[in-house]
Enzyme design. Structure first.
Site, PDB file in Angstrom:
ATOM      1  CE  LYS A 150       5.378   4.497 -42.462  1.00  0.00           C
ATOM      2  NZ  LYS A 150       6.019   5.538 -43.284  1.00  0.00           N
ATOM      3  NE  ARG A 154      12.575   9.703 -43.832  1.00  0.00           N
ATOM      4  CZ  ARG A 154      11.306   9.442 -43.540  1.00  0.00           C
ATOM      5  NH1 ARG A 154      10.860   9.580 -42.298  1.00  0.00           N
ATOM      6  NH2 ARG A 154      10.455   9.073 -44.481  1.00  0.00           N
ATOM      7  CE1 TYR A 194       5.258   4.334  -8.321  1.00  0.00           C
ATOM      8  CE2 TYR A 194       4.078   4.119 -10.386  1.00  0.00           C
ATOM      9  CZ  TYR A 194       4.696   3.547  -9.292  1.00  0.00           C
ATOM     10  OH  TYR A 194       4.751   2.194  -9.185  1.00  0.00           O
ATOM     11  CG  MET A 230       4.346  -1.152 -16.484  1.00  0.00           C
ATOM     12  SD  MET A 230       5.423  -2.409 -15.780  1.00  0.00           S
ATOM     13  CE  MET A 230       6.970  -1.533 -15.685  1.00  0.00           C
TER      14      MET A 230
HETATM   15  C1  LIG Z   1       5.006   6.307 -43.956  1.00  0.00           C
HETATM   16  C2  LIG Z   1       5.138   6.759 -45.362  1.00  0.00           C
HETATM   17  C3  LIG Z   1       4.006   7.180 -46.080  1.00  0.00           C
HETATM   18  C4  LIG Z   1       2.631   7.348 -45.463  1.00  0.00           C
HETATM   19  O1  LIG Z   1       2.589   8.554 -44.743  1.00  0.00           O
HETATM   20  P1  LIG Z   1       1.220   9.034 -44.002  1.00  0.00           P
HETATM   21  O2  LIG Z   1       1.569  10.370 -43.473  1.00  0.00           O
HETATM   22  O3  LIG Z   1       0.973   8.032 -42.933  1.00  0.00           O
HETATM   23  O4  LIG Z   1       0.176   9.045 -45.033  1.00  0.00           O
HETATM   24  C5  LIG Z   1       4.172   7.480 -47.417  1.00  0.00           C
HETATM   25  N1  LIG Z   1       5.390   7.386 -48.005  1.00  0.00           N
HETATM   26  C6  LIG Z   1       6.492   6.998 -47.338  1.00  0.00           C
HETATM   27  C7  LIG Z   1       7.799   6.948 -48.037  1.00  0.00           C
HETATM   28  C8  LIG Z   1       6.408   6.685 -45.991  1.00  0.00           C
HETATM   29  O5  LIG Z   1       7.509   6.319 -45.323  1.00  0.00           O
END
Ligand SMILES: *Cc1c(COP(=O)(O)O)cnc(C)c1O
Length: 358
Positions: A34, A129, A256, A304
């Protein structure tokens, strides 16, 4: 010449880290890619991970792109369908789909085609969640088992504490009790659970962060907690160069807000890397960085397009010297810890203007 910043992506390290996962489990491996493979770039990362048994991501356009590039593995949409128009694509491209909420079952009910879809029913075992409450799973399973649109079902859950001392025990117990009556595939483990809790491996593990060579464990938690101790190799190395060097005297300030004040005469280098590249603006003075392979710290606020580093002990460093913000030789977890965040956020935050060199 363009600005000297670059993100190097080491595809052989991705392959290596997948092997580390393989050696740790006999379950099938669903590589989580992802967020453009945690900021590393979707297609070349998937290519380096082609030995994985499946891929998990969120965006259906990415899933379609993988299929169109010839990937034949299981491809799982981790948040399932967002609207009913997703289902024809899910079907056409043979994507597996998480079902986490009742409205997604309603989408299936109104989907005309029969028997095509592979669904992963998500159980809320305590993270609160996504997913169905344990007490609802039985009714949902009965419905899906006889649903005309469904071909097969996998039961899954996600851990909230697999990387911390409290671990997975409570959620594992809830999930196992819910799943016990069903003879379907199961999937629970993220990277932390894969590495630390073999009892969670079941049929499919879902590693993300470890594949990119970062440890899922907080600094100092457990015996084997750093990426190096876990045998993982960093995949992304963010590098740039010094573009200016100056000397400052006692009492002079940098950047800054003038938040850094020199207590002694110092040599300061300005690096072509700032928050518009994805370097965290909240990283404080002292956040580690490598200059010509030697460790030093940043000074003052990150701007930046630039940040400053302490060259007081690095007398050979000059304009053009190579700087490693994270990656090879500078674990991203250490930078993240200094900046009060996690490696995931730094890797994903790399911005589009940074050239990626594969
Ligand atoms: C992102 C995610 C993972 C992977 O998690 P890591 O901690 O990066 O290994 C596994 N399962 C779900 C549902 C996720 O959203």
């Amino acid at each position: 010449m363009p600005r000297p910043i670059q993100a190097h992506i080491d595809l052989s390290a991705l392959e290596h880290n997948l092997q580390v996962a393989r050696r740790a489990t006999s379950a099938r491996i669903m590589a989580v890619i992802k967020a453009a493979a945690y900021g590393h770039g979707l297609l070349h990362s998937a290519g380096a991970l082609k030995a994985a048994d499946g891929f998990a991501l969120l965006d259906i356009r990415d899933a379609v792109q993988l299929r169109e590039n010839g990937f034949r593995q299981v491809i799982l949409l981790l948040e399932g369908a967002f609207t009913p128009d997703d289902l024809p694509l899910v079907d056409e491209y043979d994507l597996a789909c998480v079902i986490h909420s009742p409205h997604q079952i309603a989408m299936l009910d109104s989907y005309p085609r029969r028997g095509g879809l592979s669904v992963w029913l998500k159980v809320n075992s305590g993270m609160n969640r996504l997913g169905f409450a344990p007490s609802d799973v039985c009714a949902v399973m009965e419905k899906l088992k006889s649903h005309p649109a469904v071909r097969d079902i996998t039961l899954m859950t996600h851990f909230s504490h697999a990387d911390e001392a409290s671990g997975v025990a409570a959620q594992l117990e809830v999930f196992n009790a819910v799943a016990a009556p069903y003879r379907v595939a199961r999937s629970l483990a993220n990277s932390a659970a894969l590495l630390r809790y073999p009892a969670t491996h079941a049929d499919w593990v879902r590693p993300g962060i470890m594949l990119y060579g970062a440890s899922p464990f907080a600094h100092g938690s457990g015996e084997q907690h750093t990426a190096q101790q876990l045998g993982l190799k960093p995949v992304m190395t963010l590098q740039s160069r010094i573009i200016s060097v100056r000397k400052i005297g006692v009492g002079e300030r940098i950047g800054y807000g003038g938040v850094f004040r020199a207590e002694a005469p110092m040599r300061v280098g300005v690096v072509a890397c700032g928050y518009a590249d994805g370097y965290p603006r909240h990283a404080p003075s002292g956040t580690p960085v490598l200059v010509e392979g030697r460790r030093t710290g940043i000074l003052g606020r990150v701007s930046m397009d630039m940040l400053s580093v302490d060259l007081s002990t690095l007398s050979t460093a000059e304009v053009g010297s190579r700087v490693t913000l994270w990656g090879e030789g500078m674990p991203v977890e250490e930078v993240a810890q200094a900046a009060g965040t996690i490696s995931y956020e730094l890797l994903c935050a790399l911005t589009a203007r940074v050239p990626v060199v594969v």
